[in-house]
Design an enzyme around this catalytic site. Structure first.
Site, PDB file in Angstrom:
ATOM      1  N   TYR A 140       0.811  -1.223   0.000  1.00 45.89           N
ATOM      2  CA  TYR A 140       0.000   0.000   0.000  1.00 45.89           C
ATOM      3  C   TYR A 140       0.843   1.270   0.000  1.00 45.89           C
ATOM      4  O   TYR A 140       0.304   2.367  -0.049  1.00 45.89           O
ATOM      5  CB  TYR A 140      -0.915   0.030   1.231  1.00 45.89           C
ATOM      6  CG  TYR A 140      -1.922  -1.089   1.250  1.00 45.89           C
ATOM      7  CD1 TYR A 140      -3.105  -0.988   0.527  1.00 45.89           C
ATOM      8  CD2 TYR A 140      -1.681  -2.259   1.965  1.00 45.89           C
ATOM      9  CE1 TYR A 140      -4.035  -2.024   0.524  1.00 45.89           C
ATOM     10  CE2 TYR A 140      -2.601  -3.299   1.979  1.00 45.89           C
ATOM     11  CZ  TYR A 140      -3.770  -3.171   1.254  1.00 45.89           C
ATOM     12  OH  TYR A 140      -4.672  -4.190   1.254  1.00 45.89           O
ATOM     13  N   HIS A 144      -4.400   6.379  -1.300  1.00 46.72           N
ATOM     14  CA  HIS A 144      -4.911   6.445   0.077  1.00 46.72           C
ATOM     15  C   HIS A 144      -3.782   6.715   1.084  1.00 46.72           C
ATOM     16  O   HIS A 144      -4.053   7.089   2.219  1.00 46.72           O
ATOM     17  CB  HIS A 144      -5.595   5.116   0.413  1.00 46.72           C
ATOM     18  CG  HIS A 144      -6.863   5.246   1.206  1.00 46.72           C
ATOM     19  ND1 HIS A 144      -7.570   6.422   1.354  1.00 46.72           N
ATOM     20  CD2 HIS A 144      -7.566   4.318   1.907  1.00 46.72           C
ATOM     21  CE1 HIS A 144      -8.634   6.209   2.094  1.00 46.72           C
ATOM     22  NE2 HIS A 144      -8.661   4.942   2.452  1.00 46.72           N
ATOM     23  N   ASN A 186      -9.301   1.980   8.373  1.00 43.33           N
ATOM     24  CA  ASN A 186     -10.594   1.997   9.062  1.00 43.33           C
ATOM     25  C   ASN A 186     -10.484   1.649  10.551  1.00 43.33           C
ATOM     26  O   ASN A 186     -11.494   1.544  11.230  1.00 43.33           O
ATOM     27  CB  ASN A 186     -11.598   1.074   8.364  1.00 43.33           C
ATOM     28  CG  ASN A 186     -11.158  -0.374   8.344  1.00 43.33           C
ATOM     29  OD1 ASN A 186     -10.106  -0.721   8.881  1.00 43.33           O
ATOM     30  ND2 ASN A 186     -11.962  -1.217   7.725  1.00 43.33           N
ATOM     31  N   ASP A 225      -5.594  11.906   2.539  1.00 35.29           N
ATOM     32  CA  ASP A 225      -6.064  12.090   1.166  1.00 35.29           C
ATOM     33  C   ASP A 225      -7.501  12.580   1.121  1.00 35.29           C
ATOM     34  O   ASP A 225      -8.301  12.256   1.995  1.00 35.29           O
ATOM     35  CB  ASP A 225      -5.954  10.767   0.394  1.00 35.29           C
ATOM     36  CG  ASP A 225      -6.772   9.660   1.050  1.00 35.29           C
ATOM     37  OD1 ASP A 225      -6.440   9.264   2.184  1.00 35.29           O
ATOM     38  OD2 ASP A 225      -7.768   9.194   0.446  1.00 35.29           O
ATOM     39  N   ASN A 236     -12.882   6.903   5.565  1.00 33.57           N
ATOM     40  CA  ASN A 236     -12.973   5.889   6.618  1.00 33.57           C
ATOM     41  C   ASN A 236     -11.981   6.120   7.758  1.00 33.57           C
ATOM     42  O   ASN A 236     -12.276   5.820   8.912  1.00 33.57           O
ATOM     43  CB  ASN A 236     -12.769   4.490   6.031  1.00 33.57           C
ATOM     44  CG  ASN A 236     -13.967   4.036   5.219  1.00 33.57           C
ATOM     45  OD1 ASN A 236     -15.088   4.492   5.440  1.00 33.57           O
ATOM     46  ND2 ASN A 236     -13.728   3.158   4.271  1.00 33.57           N
TER      47      ASN A 236
END
Length: 193
Positions: A14, A19, A65, A90, A111
Site C-alpha cells: 500500500y 490512500h 478503518n 487524502d 474511513n
C-alpha cells in the site's frame, strides 16, 4: 506540542497508493527535518523541531478503518490533547495536489477520519487534506484509492510533499490561520515555485 499524524495503510503493498498520500507526506517531512522514526505503541513515532517548535510525528501501523483505535489509545495513554493533533490524509473532493486545512468537522466519507471521530469521541482536531481527485468514470472509489499513482502523478509528488512540509512548518511556527491564508491560495502542483 503539535502531533502530526500521517494516515495510510501499513505494508509495502500500500506504500505508494493514493490512500497513503498523507502517510507519504509525513514520511517526507521526517526525512527532510532529519527526524528519525521508531516503532512504539503500534506506530512509528519521532520527535523533532519544525518551524522552531517541538513536534511529534506519528505513523500508525494499522488499517485505515481502525485508525481511531490506535490513535485513541495513544491519546489516552500519553494524555495528549486532541487539539494538538494534525491529521494528514487524502481527499477525493480536492483536485490533485491541492492542500486544505480544516479545524473541525465530519468524516466527509473518509474511513480513516470516521474511525478517528469514533475513537477520539470529538472532532476537535486539525486536518491537512491533500487532494487526490475523483476516480475516472467507471472506476470504483475503493479501487481508485488503493491503486498506485500514475507516472504523471508520481512526477508531481515531490513538489506536493515539499509544499505539504512547508505548510506544516508554517502551521507549527505561526498557527493554523496563517497556514490557511498562505496555503489555500495556489490550487495545483504546477503553481508551486
Amino acid at each position: 506540542m503539535l502531533r502530526i499524524i500521517g494516515l495510510g495503510n501499513p505494508g509495502p503493498g500500500y506504500s505508494s497508493t493514493r490512500h497513503n498520500i498523507g502517510r507519504m507526506a509525513v514520511e517526507y517531512l521526517a526525512e527532510k527535518q532529519h527526524i528519525s522514526l521508531s516503532l512504539s505503541f503500534q506506530a512509528y513515532q519521532g520527535m523533532g523541531i519544525i518551524g522552531g517548535k517541538p513536534v511529534h510525528l506519528i505513523l500508525p501501523q494499522t488499517w485505515m478503518n481502525q485508525m481511531g483505535v490506535v490513535v485513541g489509545e495513544l491519546v489516552r495513554h500519553a494524555a495528549l490533547e486532541t487539539r494538538e493533533l494534525v491529521i494528514v490524509y487524502d481527499d477525493l473532493d480536492l483536485p490533485f495536489g491541492t492542500l486544505r486545512f480544516k479545524t473541525r468537522g465530519g468524516a466527509g466519507g473518509h474511513n480513516g477520519i470516521r474511525s478517528l471521530l469514533s475513537g477520539l469521541e470529538t472532532d476537535e482536531f486539525s486536518r491537512l487534506k491533500i487532494g487526490i481527485d475523483r476516480p475516472p468514470t467507471g472506476v470504483e472509489v475503493v479501487d481508485y484509492v488503493l491503486t498506485p499513482f500514475s507516472s504523471a502523478e508520481c512526477s508531481e509528488l515531490p513538489k506536493i510533499f515539499e509544499r505539504t512540509a512547508d505548510a506544516l512548518e508554517t502551521l507549527a511556527r505561526d498557527g493554523v490561520e496563517q497556514a490557511m491564508n498562505q496555503f489555500h491560495t495556489r490550487r495545483n502542483p504546477g503553481d508551486i515555485a
